[in-house]
Design a protein around this motif. Structure first.
Motif, PDB file in Angstrom:
ATOM      1  N   GLY A 101       1.457  -3.868  -1.970  1.00  0.00           N
ATOM      2  CA  GLY A 101       1.331  -3.556  -3.390  1.00  0.00           C
ATOM      3  C   GLY A 101       1.588  -4.790  -4.239  1.00  0.00           C
ATOM      4  O   GLY A 101       0.832  -5.101  -5.163  1.00  0.00           O
ATOM      5  N   ILE A 122       4.661   0.947  -5.278  1.00  0.00           N
ATOM      6  CA  ILE A 122       5.378   2.034  -4.617  1.00  0.00           C
ATOM      7  C   ILE A 122       6.348   1.483  -3.574  1.00  0.00           C
ATOM      8  O   ILE A 122       5.957   0.701  -2.704  1.00  0.00           O
ATOM      9  CB  ILE A 122       4.386   3.027  -3.949  1.00  0.00           C
ATOM     10  N   GLU A 123       7.594   1.914  -3.683  1.00  0.00           N
ATOM     11  CA  GLU A 123       8.644   1.571  -2.719  1.00  0.00           C
ATOM     12  C   GLU A 123       8.670   0.085  -2.364  1.00  0.00           C
ATOM     13  O   GLU A 123       8.820  -0.286  -1.203  1.00  0.00           O
ATOM     14  CB  GLU A 123       8.533   2.440  -1.470  1.00  0.00           C
ATOM     15  N   ASN A 124       8.490  -0.750  -3.381  1.00  0.00           N
ATOM     16  CA  ASN A 124       8.540  -2.205  -3.208  1.00  0.00           C
ATOM     17  C   ASN A 124       7.588  -2.706  -2.110  1.00  0.00           C
ATOM     18  O   ASN A 124       7.880  -3.657  -1.391  1.00  0.00           O
ATOM     19  CB  ASN A 124       9.980  -2.656  -2.931  1.00  0.00           C
ATOM     20  N   SER A 125       6.452  -2.049  -1.974  1.00  0.00           N
ATOM     21  CA  SER A 125       5.459  -2.379  -0.946  1.00  0.00           C
ATOM     22  C   SER A 125       5.015  -3.842  -1.043  1.00  0.00           C
ATOM     23  O   SER A 125       4.602  -4.309  -2.114  1.00  0.00           O
ATOM     24  CB  SER A 125       4.236  -1.471  -1.108  1.00  0.00           C
ATOM     25  N   TYR A 151       0.836  -0.438 -14.083  1.00  0.00           N
ATOM     26  CA  TYR A 151       0.842  -0.375 -12.617  1.00  0.00           C
ATOM     27  C   TYR A 151       2.251  -0.106 -12.110  1.00  0.00           C
ATOM     28  O   TYR A 151       3.227  -0.548 -12.719  1.00  0.00           O
ATOM     29  CB  TYR A 151       0.346  -1.699 -12.006  1.00  0.00           C
ATOM     30  N   LYS A 152       2.321   0.595 -11.000  1.00  0.00           N
ATOM     31  CA  LYS A 152       3.600   0.835 -10.337  1.00  0.00           C
ATOM     32  C   LYS A 152       3.433   0.497  -8.863  1.00  0.00           C
ATOM     33  O   LYS A 152       2.557   1.044  -8.190  1.00  0.00           O
ATOM     34  CB  LYS A 152       4.035   2.281 -10.494  1.00  0.00           C
ATOM     35  N   LYS A 167      -2.546   4.764  -2.386  1.00  0.00           N
ATOM     36  CA  LYS A 167      -1.493   5.401  -3.176  1.00  0.00           C
ATOM     37  C   LYS A 167      -0.100   5.249  -2.571  1.00  0.00           C
ATOM     38  O   LYS A 167       0.890   5.538  -3.226  1.00  0.00           O
ATOM     39  CB  LYS A 167      -1.830   6.876  -3.386  1.00  0.00           C
ATOM     40  N   SER A 168      -0.030   4.778  -1.332  1.00  0.00           N
ATOM     41  CA  SER A 168       1.274   4.503  -0.719  1.00  0.00           C
ATOM     42  C   SER A 168       1.808   3.128  -1.120  1.00  0.00           C
ATOM     43  O   SER A 168       2.950   2.789  -0.805  1.00  0.00           O
ATOM     44  CB  SER A 168       1.170   4.553   0.812  1.00  0.00           C
ATOM     45  N   HIS A 169       0.966   2.338  -1.772  1.00  0.00           N
ATOM     46  CA  HIS A 169       1.333   0.967  -2.120  1.00  0.00           C
ATOM     47  C   HIS A 169       1.325   0.691  -3.624  1.00  0.00           C
ATOM     48  O   HIS A 169       2.156  -0.056  -4.125  1.00  0.00           O
ATOM     49  CB  HIS A 169       0.376  -0.025  -1.442  1.00  0.00           C
ATOM     50  N   LEU A 170       0.351   1.281  -4.324  1.00  0.00           N
ATOM     51  CA  LEU A 170       0.156   0.926  -5.726  1.00  0.00           C
ATOM     52  C   LEU A 170      -0.469   2.103  -6.470  1.00  0.00           C
ATOM     53  O   LEU A 170      -1.355   2.776  -5.950  1.00  0.00           O
ATOM     54  CB  LEU A 170      -0.789  -0.288  -5.798  1.00  0.00           C
ATOM     55  N   LYS A 171       0.028   2.334  -7.683  1.00  0.00           N
ATOM     56  CA  LYS A 171      -0.561   3.357  -8.544  1.00  0.00           C
ATOM     57  C   LYS A 171      -0.844   2.737  -9.902  1.00  0.00           C
ATOM     58  O   LYS A 171      -0.172   1.810 -10.325  1.00  0.00           O
ATOM     59  CB  LYS A 171       0.386   4.547  -8.709  1.00  0.00           C
TER      60      LYS A 171
END
Length: 191
Positions: A166, A160-163, A157-158, A137-141
């Protein structure tokens, strides 16, 4: 947690040296194999109960709605000789949909940049999100939109923080295709 005796551990080491470790274990050490299968099943049921039973890669639910069987996947493919020692490593096993496991990942390990056996335990050696070493969940939702007006959930898909993990996971597992497929399905269009 699985309780392996010293004999079980010796059986696993011996089996992992064979061409087909699971077949060897079945033929020679069925009791040890039974313990491992029970553990995997228990871990799967725990995930089903506590984590909305989903693919470790595309994050989509593995419900009957998708009409997709789930696989127990070896993250680093054991068909590749240098990863054979990971056959029974629980950190190398995850739940996957057959699309992500068989159709996309299969024996591809281009997402892995480690060199030594110990490197496989370091999250930094995986370009994609590792199901156990990374907080997914810190990379992709993923969001699945369901309502009565559509036939099939729409997937969004989102990252996260341009991971970077992700992005790599999104690209490697062709998640954009899943998004487009759900839109096409609901609009009644074919590929």
């Amino acid at each position: 947690m699985i309780r392996l005796t010293t004999k079980d551990k010796i059986n696993l080491v011996q089996s992992s040296k064979e061409d087909n470790p699971w077949d060897y274990l079945t033929a020679n050490h069925a009791k040890t194999k039974g313990k491992i299968k029970t553990y995997i099943k228990t871990r799967t049921q725990y995930r089903l109960k506590n984590e909305n039973f989903s693919c470790s890669y595309c994050l989509l639910s593995l419900s009957d709605q998708r009409n997709d069987a789930f696989d127990i996947d070896h993250i680093l493919p054991i068909s590749i000789k240098k990863f054979k020692n990971k056959t029974f490593s629980f950190k190398n096993l995850c739940i996957s949909c057959s699309r992500c496991n068989r159709s996309i990942k299969s024996n591809d390990f281009s997402f892995y940049i480690g060199n030594s056996k110990k490197d496989s335990n370091k999250p930094s050696n995986y370009l994609i999100i590792h199901p156990f070493y990374d907080n997914i969940k810190s990379h992709l939702k993923v969001r699945q939109i369901n309502d009565n007006s559509i036939n099939y959930p729409i997937v969004i898909y989102k990252i996260i923080e341009n991971s970077s993990k992700g992005h790599k996971t999104y690209d490697f597992f062709k998640l954009e295709e899943l998004v487009k497929d759900t839109l096409r399905t609901n609009l009644g269009k074919k590929r």
